[in-house]
Design an enzyme around this catalytic site. Sequence first.
Site, PDB file in Angstrom:
ATOM      1  N   GLY A  13      34.620  66.551  65.693  1.00 24.58           N
ATOM      2  CA  GLY A  13      33.987  67.790  66.139  1.00 24.58           C
ATOM      3  C   GLY A  13      34.779  69.024  65.726  1.00 24.58           C
ATOM      4  N   GLY A  20      42.467  74.631  51.540  1.00 26.19           N
ATOM      5  CA  GLY A  20      43.775  74.455  52.169  1.00 26.19           C
ATOM      6  C   GLY A  20      44.859  74.836  51.181  1.00 26.19           C
ATOM      7  N   ASP A  46      48.641  72.245  54.161  1.00 24.35           N
ATOM      8  CA  ASP A  46      48.796  70.805  53.965  1.00 24.35           C
ATOM      9  C   ASP A  46      50.235  70.489  53.566  1.00 24.35           C
ATOM     10  OD1 ASP A  46      47.196  68.095  53.287  1.00 24.35           O
ATOM     11  OD2 ASP A  46      48.765  68.408  51.794  1.00 24.35           O
ATOM     12  N   TYR A  51      57.330  65.436  51.299  1.00 23.86           N
ATOM     13  CA  TYR A  51      57.488  66.685  50.536  1.00 23.86           C
ATOM     14  C   TYR A  51      58.786  67.414  50.913  1.00 23.86           C
ATOM     15  CZ  TYR A  51      52.340  66.337  49.850  1.00 23.86           C
ATOM     16  OH  TYR A  51      51.058  65.934  49.576  1.00 23.86           O
ATOM     17  N   LYS A  76      51.684  64.125  56.841  1.00 22.31           N
ATOM     18  CA  LYS A  76      51.418  62.729  56.471  1.00 22.31           C
ATOM     19  C   LYS A  76      52.612  61.832  56.807  1.00 22.31           C
ATOM     20  CE  LYS A  76      48.930  64.735  52.574  1.00 22.31           C
ATOM     21  NZ  LYS A  76      49.668  65.996  52.449  1.00 22.31           N
ATOM     22  N   HIS A 109      49.893  58.341  54.325  1.00 23.68           N
ATOM     23  CA  HIS A 109      49.980  58.873  52.961  1.00 23.68           C
ATOM     24  C   HIS A 109      49.550  57.857  51.900  1.00 23.68           C
ATOM     25  CE1 HIS A 109      52.369  62.229  50.718  1.00 23.68           C
ATOM     26  NE2 HIS A 109      51.325  61.834  50.033  1.00 23.68           N
ATOM     27  N   ASN A 159      44.762  57.977  49.627  1.00 27.27           N
ATOM     28  CA  ASN A 159      44.994  57.020  48.528  1.00 27.27           C
ATOM     29  C   ASN A 159      44.543  55.589  48.832  1.00 27.27           C
ATOM     30  OD1 ASN A 159      46.379  58.840  46.579  1.00 27.27           O
ATOM     31  ND2 ASN A 159      47.854  59.013  48.263  1.00 27.27           N
ATOM     32  N   SER A 207      45.231  67.606  44.036  1.00 30.12           N
ATOM     33  CA  SER A 207      45.219  67.876  42.590  1.00 30.12           C
ATOM     34  C   SER A 207      43.837  68.324  42.127  1.00 30.12           C
ATOM     35  CB  SER A 207      45.678  66.649  41.788  1.00 30.12           C
ATOM     36  OG  SER A 207      47.006  66.344  42.093  1.00 30.12           O
ATOM     37  N   LYS A 260      47.633  74.360  45.037  1.00 28.51           N
ATOM     38  CA  LYS A 260      48.969  74.848  45.390  1.00 28.51           C
ATOM     39  C   LYS A 260      49.453  75.814  44.326  1.00 28.51           C
ATOM     40  CE  LYS A 260      51.826  71.281  43.305  1.00 28.51           C
ATOM     41  NZ  LYS A 260      52.737  72.216  42.668  1.00 28.51           N
TER      42      LYS A 260
END
Length: 314
Positions: A13, A20, A46, A51, A76, A109, A159, A207, A260
């Site tokens: 919802g 993003g 994100d 990272y 993630k 992830h 993935n 990507s 990005k």
Amino acid sequence: MATLDTKFKLNTGAEIPAVGFGTWQDKDEQEGAVTEALKAGYTHIDTARIYGTEPAVGAAIKKSGIPRSKIFITTKLWNTAHHPDDVEPALDASLADLGTDYVDLYLMHWPVAFGRGDTMFPKDNNGKIINGDTDFVDTWKAMEKTFKKGKAKAIGISNFSRKETERLLKETEVVPAAHQIEVHPYLQQNEACAWFRSKGIHVQQYSPFGNQNEVYSKGQNMGKLIDDPTLVEVGQKYNKNGAQVALAWGIAQGHSVLPKSKTPSRIKDNLEGDFRLEEADLEKLKGVDKQLRFNDPSANFGWNFYIGEDGKVA
């Protein structure tokens, strides 16, 4: 042409902004980049444990003065924390770095588990990844608990193949709210994306510019997706560039897109990729699909990803 500020509804919802801001790579420059993004009007950030950018994201959000409730944050779970006992502590560590007591979306992830511990890429003496023995179904069940506790307002995957997702749906309780995968005009994955949507799973495109990223060796000996003549030609009609057309194409599919950049002008330009493409132009863009996948770490991760999906090279 005004930015549309498109939002999509998750199966919880909650609303997710269509554009993003991705924070993979350039760890040391992310606080400044996220600050620019928030200034430009992004409300969806994100990140991921791997990272190393969660502290930068948290610092930029804090400095911005924008209320937490106005920003959609995704992070993630990394592969080393797949054991059910490690899932909640891993999320707690992410929350501490982000300076928040919940995330809007928590993704697994990858479906593969690495060996447990603090080493992000545990390797044996031959330099080969040490895999863990946790099944992703058990990892998901532990993620479901964080969802029920409210630490993650939604949980999802990244993935996964359709076959892996099908198994997850059969053996667990909570339907993933989102699935983050490589999708762009050169890898449109129409059938797979339609399947995920039919299950109530929102598709997120990482990507979205395909081989724009230098890290993808596979895409280096060919023209850049964002310079593709069809994308450029379509863009001219709307006074937009190829990158903005790639984003608008994704949004037209009902997907959120995660561009990005660390360049202020590009950060702003990417947000302006939220515009409406006419049906005839969407038809034209169907023709550029090359089923070309740039990201497949199967050989390095000890897991055969994307079996049966477009762009999978045996």
